[in-house]
Write an enzyme that holds these catalytic residues in place. Structure first.
Site, PDB file in Angstrom:
ATOM      1  N   TRP A 102       1.288  -0.793   0.172  1.00  0.00           N
ATOM      2  CA  TRP A 102       0.433   0.214  -0.048  1.00  0.00           C
ATOM      3  C   TRP A 102       1.088   1.476  -0.472  1.00  0.00           C
ATOM      4  O   TRP A 102       0.884   2.363  -0.262  1.00  0.00           O
ATOM      5  CB  TRP A 102      -1.374  -0.119   0.710  1.00  0.00           C
ATOM      6  CG  TRP A 102      -2.281  -1.272   1.073  1.00  0.00           C
ATOM      7  CD1 TRP A 102      -2.026  -2.064   1.847  1.00  0.00           C
ATOM      8  CD2 TRP A 102      -3.376  -1.701   0.052  1.00  0.00           C
ATOM      9  NE1 TRP A 102      -2.614  -2.901   1.550  1.00  0.00           N
ATOM     10  CE2 TRP A 102      -3.439  -2.907   0.851  1.00  0.00           C
ATOM     11  CE3 TRP A 102      -3.839  -1.045  -1.225  1.00  0.00           C
ATOM     12  CZ2 TRP A 102      -4.800  -2.728  -0.343  1.00  0.00           C
ATOM     13  CZ3 TRP A 102      -4.601  -1.599  -1.792  1.00  0.00           C
ATOM     14  CH2 TRP A 102      -5.168  -2.402  -1.691  1.00  0.00           C
ATOM     15  N   ASP A 171      -1.358   6.930   6.652  1.00  0.00           N
ATOM     16  CA  ASP A 171      -2.693   5.648   5.914  1.00  0.00           C
ATOM     17  C   ASP A 171      -3.354   4.658   7.061  1.00  0.00           C
ATOM     18  O   ASP A 171      -2.293   3.658   7.604  1.00  0.00           O
ATOM     19  CB  ASP A 171      -1.696   4.654   4.979  1.00  0.00           C
ATOM     20  CG  ASP A 171      -3.853   3.875   4.608  1.00  0.00           C
ATOM     21  OD1 ASP A 171      -4.365   3.629   5.278  1.00  0.00           O
ATOM     22  OD2 ASP A 171      -3.166   3.181   3.535  1.00  0.00           O
ATOM     23  N   LYS A 195     -12.185  -1.814   8.198  1.00  0.00           N
ATOM     24  CA  LYS A 195     -11.858  -2.629   8.796  1.00  0.00           C
ATOM     25  C   LYS A 195     -12.017  -2.481   9.911  1.00  0.00           C
ATOM     26  O   LYS A 195     -12.629  -3.778  10.679  1.00  0.00           O
ATOM     27  CB  LYS A 195      -9.956  -2.230   8.068  1.00  0.00           C
ATOM     28  CG  LYS A 195      -9.775  -3.162   7.099  1.00  0.00           C
ATOM     29  CD  LYS A 195      -8.307  -2.427   6.765  1.00  0.00           C
ATOM     30  CE  LYS A 195      -7.834  -2.688   6.065  1.00  0.00           C
ATOM     31  NZ  LYS A 195      -8.148  -3.587   4.618  1.00  0.00           N
TER      32      LYS A 195
END
Length: 359
Positions: A102, A171, A195
């Site tokens: 990511w 992030d 999540k």
């Protein structure tokens, strides 16, 4: 109906109490005779949900008034572009720390906008750890320093955060609300909701107000943070039902005792699995180095590909869902986000012990 033992990496488990609450009001929210999904996003009933979610998050994370809380769409992946488009101004450099796929993707998008640098990386070590950073290497013309706080694919997590003179951007898609943090350390925090915050389709951005500026003329309106800040994240129709579920999840966190209680519970869950791995005489091998282990995503391998397939097959028969490792690295992964009950993790730990003995 028996609930699945859900260890999916995302979209992930939601608290059962939240789903029950949403179900109870699905056809008639707040006496309106309509579902939240049917309410006008300009109505008073929806406004209470929208503002309530922002206020509850501010309370749980002790977010000061120096920060805006924006409710956006496009996932964390859109933020890979929005951040440099808004903050990587002429003559500035975006600094990135690579700790997994990511962060690589975030860097890839920033490169399309302006100058970037890789301040540190653990790629050569197969992303098994969080690399050390030499802050003195940050150049004076840095626009920001970007990190990915938890790495779902590789199972690593930042334990402390770097401090520098330029804004720190994180992030936090996979570990927001999982532990206490000092928001004041950051210029911007962003997180896809699917999540720890709610369902997919919603992205939360916590941003210092002094970083929000008038965008350049060429920047599309919908890619400007100023657009959302000026309009309370209501410039266009937001993902109303996802925001409603966010509010319910945040209320659930508060009812459980807040982030402090959630953090202790997450540490307990992670210890159950890491203890099995560490005591297995290398039958289970953790991917992450011990000092970088994630409390959200426990990644591990077995002695062979055949054993891995057998493990996953039998786990599925026992009701465990989502234990396959990411397709890019293989092996196994147990994602144990906030909503995954301790009992489910304990059952997985016992299954892992049983499988080793029978093997």
């Amino acid at each position: 109906m028996t609930r699945a033992l859900n260890f999916n990496a995302g979209p992930a488990a939601l608290p059962e109490a939240v789903l029950q609450e949403a179900q109870k009001h699905l056809l008639n929210f707040n006496g309106t005779g309509m579902s939240v999904m049917e309410l006008s996003h300009r109505s008073k009933d929806y406004e209470e949900v929208h503002v309530g979610a922002q206020q509850q998050l501010r309370k749980l994370l002790a977010i000061s008034e120096k920060y805006e809380i924006l409710l956006l769409q496009g996932g964390a992946s859109l933020q890979f572009s929005m951040i440099p488009l808004n903050l990587l101004t002429k003559g500035k450099i975006g600094h990135y720390v690579l700790t997994g796929s990511w962060s690589e993707k975030a860097l890839k998008e920033a490169k399309k906008v302006g100058p970037t640098s890789i301040l540190a990386s653990s790629k050569e070590d197969q992303y098994r750890s969080i690399p050390s950073i030499k802050i003195e290497q940050l150049e004076g013309d840095g626009a920001y320093l970007h990190i990915t706080s938890n790495n779902t694919i590789y199972g690593t997590e930042w334990k402390t955060y770097p401090s520098s003179s330029i804004p720190l951007i994180a992030d936090m898609s996979s570990d927001i609300l999982s532990k206490r943090i000092n928001v004041d350390q950051f210029g911007l925090i962003y997180a896809g909701a699917q999540k720890n915050l709610g369902p997919s389709g919603l992205t939360v951005v916590i941003m210092k107000k002094d970083l929000i500026s008038t965008p350049p003329d060429h920047l599309p309106t919908m890619l400007s943070y100023e657009t959302y800040s000026k309009n309370q994240s209501l410039y266009n129709t937001p993902p109303t039902f996802a925001i409603y579920l966010l509010k319910l999840v945040l209320d659930w966190v508060e009812s459980e005792g807040g982030v402090e209680v959630i953090e202790k519970r997450n540490q307990e869950k992670a210890k159950l699995l890491y203890d099995v791995i560490d005591k297995s005489d290398s039958f289970y091998s953790g991917h992450a180095k011990p000092d970088s282990r994630s409390n959200m995503n426990v990644t591990f391998t077995l002695p062979s590909e055949e054993k891995t397939k057998e493990f996953l097959h039998l786990a599925q028969e026992k009701g465990f869902v989502g234990l396959n490792g990411h397709r890019s690295v293989g092996g196994c992964r147990a994602s144990i986000y906030n909503a995954v009950p301790v009992d489910h993790v304990a059952q997985l730990a016992e299954f892992m012990k049983w499988f080793q003995v029978r093997s």
